[in-house]
Design a protein around this motif. Sequence first.
Motif, PDB file in Angstrom:
ATOM      1  N   MET A 187       6.842  -7.782   0.724  1.00 14.94           N
ATOM      2  CA  MET A 187       7.817  -7.244  -0.222  1.00 14.94           C
ATOM      3  C   MET A 187       8.834  -8.300  -0.640  1.00 14.94           C
ATOM      4  N   ALA A 207       4.690  -5.931   6.036  1.00  9.01           N
ATOM      5  CA  ALA A 207       5.160  -5.231   4.831  1.00  9.01           C
ATOM      6  C   ALA A 207       6.457  -5.844   4.321  1.00  9.01           C
ATOM      7  N   LEU A 220       5.386  -0.183  -0.718  1.00  6.90           N
ATOM      8  CA  LEU A 220       5.755  -1.123   0.338  1.00  6.90           C
ATOM      9  C   LEU A 220       7.037  -0.697   1.029  1.00  6.90           C
TER      10      LEU A 220
END
Length: 485
Positions: A238, A234, A254
């Motif tokens: 991001m 994640a 996210l």
Amino acid sequence: MAIYCFLPSWISLMTRRGYISFPAIIMLLLVSHTTLNTYVPNFALNLIAIAFTSLLSILYARHLSNEYQIALLFYVMSHFVFANYQGGLQNLVFFFVLVFSGKISLVSRFGHPMILAVILVFTSHLLGVATKSVSPITDVALGTISLISYMSIFLVVSSIRLSKKQFGMFLTVTTIMMTIMLLSQLNSRYGLFVTKSPIVGYSPVHHEAGRFFRSMMGASPGTAEFAFMNLVVAISFMSSIRDARLYGVNRMALVYLVFASASVMLLTTNRSTVFLTIAALGLLFIPRLALLSAKTLRTALIMCGLLVFVYSFKTQLGLNYLSDRLLELQMDEVSIDSIESGEAINRGTAFDIGEMTFKRENWLVGYGWSTYNYNRFAWFGSSDHRRQDLHSLYFTLPVHFGWLGSIAFLLIVASPTLSWLTRKRRRISSLQDIGSLSNAFVIVNVLFMINQVKQGFVTSPNYFFIIMFWTGIAVSINTYGLSEN
């Protein structure tokens, strides 16, 4: 606010025809309770319930639009521990979907780069159950079905060329599951909802002990490791993907996934994943320090926010106990010898038992793969041993597949890194935009295999399936990239 931002993604997963539907998944999970003797204490009725659950899953799989949707369905279902001692309910059901749904082709996977490794693992299994196994034929059949499911989900997912939208759906589904996992762990800690349902995953033993909080996915070490994997991917997504909207993902979702994953990881009070996270973030961001960008700075601010969040809720997240456990480590006593013996990583007894297991036989041929009780017999020479498992993937594999089968199995688990090395040599231009994401999966894979020195994902049927799915996702990205459509 974050949940509101990705509600449209959740709604689309519930309503779009041909896509997985969470109301349908909830129905399947409710029906799955009838397969447990906790709720239906009659073995014959449990078997009928397994057949009925399989029939419903086959019919639903035929409704789904493609193989990837079916794989996502079982990825979601495998977060819940059903029939753990019989090979895992979803492993059994997935096998019947493979055979009877007509939606998944394994024949087309015989050109897969890892097919020889898969065949060698399965051949080693058959040789073991034919020559050494003490399992009854029913347990051999259940173990064989489970092993077929594990290998099949890897072959299927790793050979699909995913689109950006499909990968975004994977992230959305993961966010939903991480939310449920967080609620499950909080419930295990505070005991707000006491039930034996696998959907909730409440553990009275862990609640009363006040530490090592498990989730509905299973024991705390596996839960922590899985949260670590989600956290790293994640953060990488991001900080590196230019336009998350191309993936159907909202950036606030996210951010939420990062916070949820970190919270789940901390609630387990597992120490090793703390060090894995530090190592992963260093590998992700140190190379970028010379090229400061708005994305890097924004991610740094989010990480600072995460630290503030963790400190603000340190009591609720069990950070006090985790810090006490970290302080127990005597870093000046950590050495190669202490790690090899297991003393430095809280595995001294487990490693002693593992070494005794190695010395028990030559392990040219293992016992094959069976159900939990008979796997315990293979590990310890008796199913009455006080330990739950060997606590290390590298002690466990030779017992089941022998030396050659173990090497083949490790090649499959390491295939994200192997496919990444191949990608680097080929320099596929279509992968340039997702290079950082590809690197993140490799970092996760390498650190995951290091962590398997002290735990073995194969001893948990549902987590085993999830890891094979993740391995397939990583190989797919490294091999094909992500298409626009």
